[in-house]
Scaffold this motif. Structure first.
Motif, short mmCIF file in Angstrom:
data_model
loop_
_atom_site.label_atom_id
_atom_site.label_comp_id
_atom_site.label_asym_id
_atom_site.label_seq_id
_atom_site.Cartn_x
_atom_site.Cartn_y
_atom_site.Cartn_z
N PHE A 92 0.85 -1.19 0.00
CA PHE A 92 0.00 0.00 0.00
C PHE A 92 0.89 1.24 0.00
O PHE A 92 2.01 1.23 0.50
CB PHE A 92 -0.91 -0.01 1.23
CG PHE A 92 -1.87 1.15 1.30
CD1 PHE A 92 -2.73 1.41 0.26
CD2 PHE A 92 -1.90 1.97 2.41
CE1 PHE A 92 -3.62 2.48 0.32
CE2 PHE A 92 -2.78 3.04 2.49
CZ PHE A 92 -3.64 3.30 1.44
N LYS A 93 0.37 2.33 -0.55
CA LYS A 93 1.20 3.53 -0.75
C LYS A 93 1.72 4.10 0.56
O LYS A 93 2.78 4.72 0.60
CB LYS A 93 0.44 4.59 -1.54
CG LYS A 93 -0.72 5.20 -0.80
CD LYS A 93 -1.32 6.34 -1.60
CE LYS A 93 -2.41 7.02 -0.80
NZ LYS A 93 -2.96 8.19 -1.51
N HIS A 94 0.96 3.93 1.67
CA HIS A 94 1.44 4.45 2.95
C HIS A 94 2.73 3.74 3.36
O HIS A 94 3.69 4.37 3.79
CB HIS A 94 0.37 4.25 4.02
CG HIS A 94 0.77 4.76 5.37
ND1 HIS A 94 0.50 6.04 5.81
CD2 HIS A 94 1.45 4.17 6.39
CE1 HIS A 94 0.98 6.22 7.02
NE2 HIS A 94 1.56 5.10 7.40
N VAL A 95 2.74 2.41 3.20
CA VAL A 95 3.94 1.64 3.53
C VAL A 95 5.07 2.01 2.57
O VAL A 95 6.23 2.16 2.99
CB VAL A 95 3.65 0.13 3.48
CG1 VAL A 95 4.92 -0.67 3.73
CG2 VAL A 95 2.58 -0.24 4.51
N GLN A 96 4.73 2.19 1.29
CA GLN A 96 5.75 2.60 0.33
C GLN A 96 6.33 3.95 0.72
O GLN A 96 7.52 4.21 0.55
CB GLN A 96 5.16 2.66 -1.08
CG GLN A 96 6.20 2.89 -2.16
CD GLN A 96 7.23 1.78 -2.22
OE1 GLN A 96 6.89 0.60 -2.31
NE2 GLN A 96 8.51 2.14 -2.15
N GLY A 97 5.48 4.83 1.25
CA GLY A 97 5.95 6.12 1.71
C GLY A 97 6.96 6.00 2.84
O GLY A 97 7.94 6.75 2.91
N VAL A 98 6.72 5.04 3.72
CA VAL A 98 7.69 4.78 4.80
C VAL A 98 9.01 4.30 4.21
O VAL A 98 10.09 4.74 4.62
CB VAL A 98 7.12 3.73 5.79
CG1 VAL A 98 8.19 3.30 6.79
CG2 VAL A 98 5.90 4.29 6.52
N TYR A 99 8.93 3.38 3.24
CA TYR A 99 10.15 2.89 2.60
C TYR A 99 10.92 4.01 1.90
O TYR A 99 12.16 4.02 1.90
CB TYR A 99 9.80 1.81 1.57
CG TYR A 99 9.32 0.50 2.15
CD1 TYR A 99 9.47 0.20 3.50
CD2 TYR A 99 8.71 -0.45 1.34
CE1 TYR A 99 9.03 -0.99 4.03
CE2 TYR A 99 8.28 -1.66 1.85
CZ TYR A 99 8.43 -1.92 3.19
OH TYR A 99 7.99 -3.12 3.71
#
Length: 227
Positions: A92-99
């Motif tokens: 999900f984009k939120h997790v990708q944002g963390v990465y």
């Protein structure tokens, strides 16, 4: 009898309740959201609850959302890497944002923890005068799942802005409750948020039950005919 850990209204039923109303600290806020929060404040007033506008200076001094993100990157990135291994195409984009965010340095992490304590101190001071806080839960009505940004009164903000009013709770561990109390001009749900001091969940549950009983959307159900 065992000692009660409840610091809320359940420990002293019948006493007057004071609620602070806060909207501007989370600006920009969609007009439909602001109107819904104001309507919920008027509803509580009509039920005999004292509600008045407040300021919580520490929220103006510390960006709780930025703070939350720094802490989250430090604390969750390793766990996210572990559970998403082999499923990179489903992230999900939120997790990708963390990465995509650089790792939080130890110095920044310590600074963030210190600022979190300052936020707790600020809220502790506020709750010496008030029993609860009434504010938006998100700064926009219900929105598309994949929205990248929002336009609020002509101002473009990142989709992360929806967490502006919940980030302070995530950082400080304060109990909060959200419930729908209105509908946007586009027919989308609009919620409000009630926040209480630590160990005072009974306060938000009590106030939410009062609001739910007079909610203009009480009993409203989705139209399933188009499904």
């Amino acid at each position: 009898a065992p000692p009660s850990l409840d610091a809320g209204v359940a420990s002293s039923p019948g006493r007057p309740i004071r609620v602070g109303l806060l909207i501007d600290a989370f600006a920009p806020v969609d007009p439909d959201v602001a109107a819904t929060v104001l309507a919920s404040a008027e509803a509580l007033k009509s039920l005999g609850i004292t509600v008045e506008p407040v300021r919580i200076p520490v929220l103006e001094q510390i960006n709780a959302l930025e703070l939350l993100w720094k802490l989250q990157v430090m604390e969750t990135k390793p766990a996210f890497r572990k559970v998403t291994a082999g499923h990179e195409d489903k992230i999900f984009k939120h997790v990708q944002g963390v990465y995509d965010t650089p790792d939080t340095s130890i110095a920044d992490f310590v600074d963030a923890e210190q600022k979190a304590e300052q936020l707790r101190d600020g809220f502790a001071g506020y709750f010496q005068q008030y029993d609860a806080l009434l504010c938006p839960v998100t700064t926009v009505p219900a929105h598309a799942h994949d929205a990248a940004e929002f336009n609020i009164d002509g101002q473009s903000v990142s989709s992360l802005h929806v967490m502006t009013a919940t980030a302070p709770l995530n950082v400080t561990g304060l109990p909060g409750l959200s419930l729908r109390f209105g509908t946007s001009r586009e027919g989308l749900p609009v919620g409000v948020q009630l926040v209480a001091p630590w160990m005072a969940e009974s306060t938000v549950l009590h106030l939410a039950s009062l609001l739910e009983a007079v909610s203009p959307v009480r009993g409203l159900h989705p139209d399933l005919s188009a499904i």
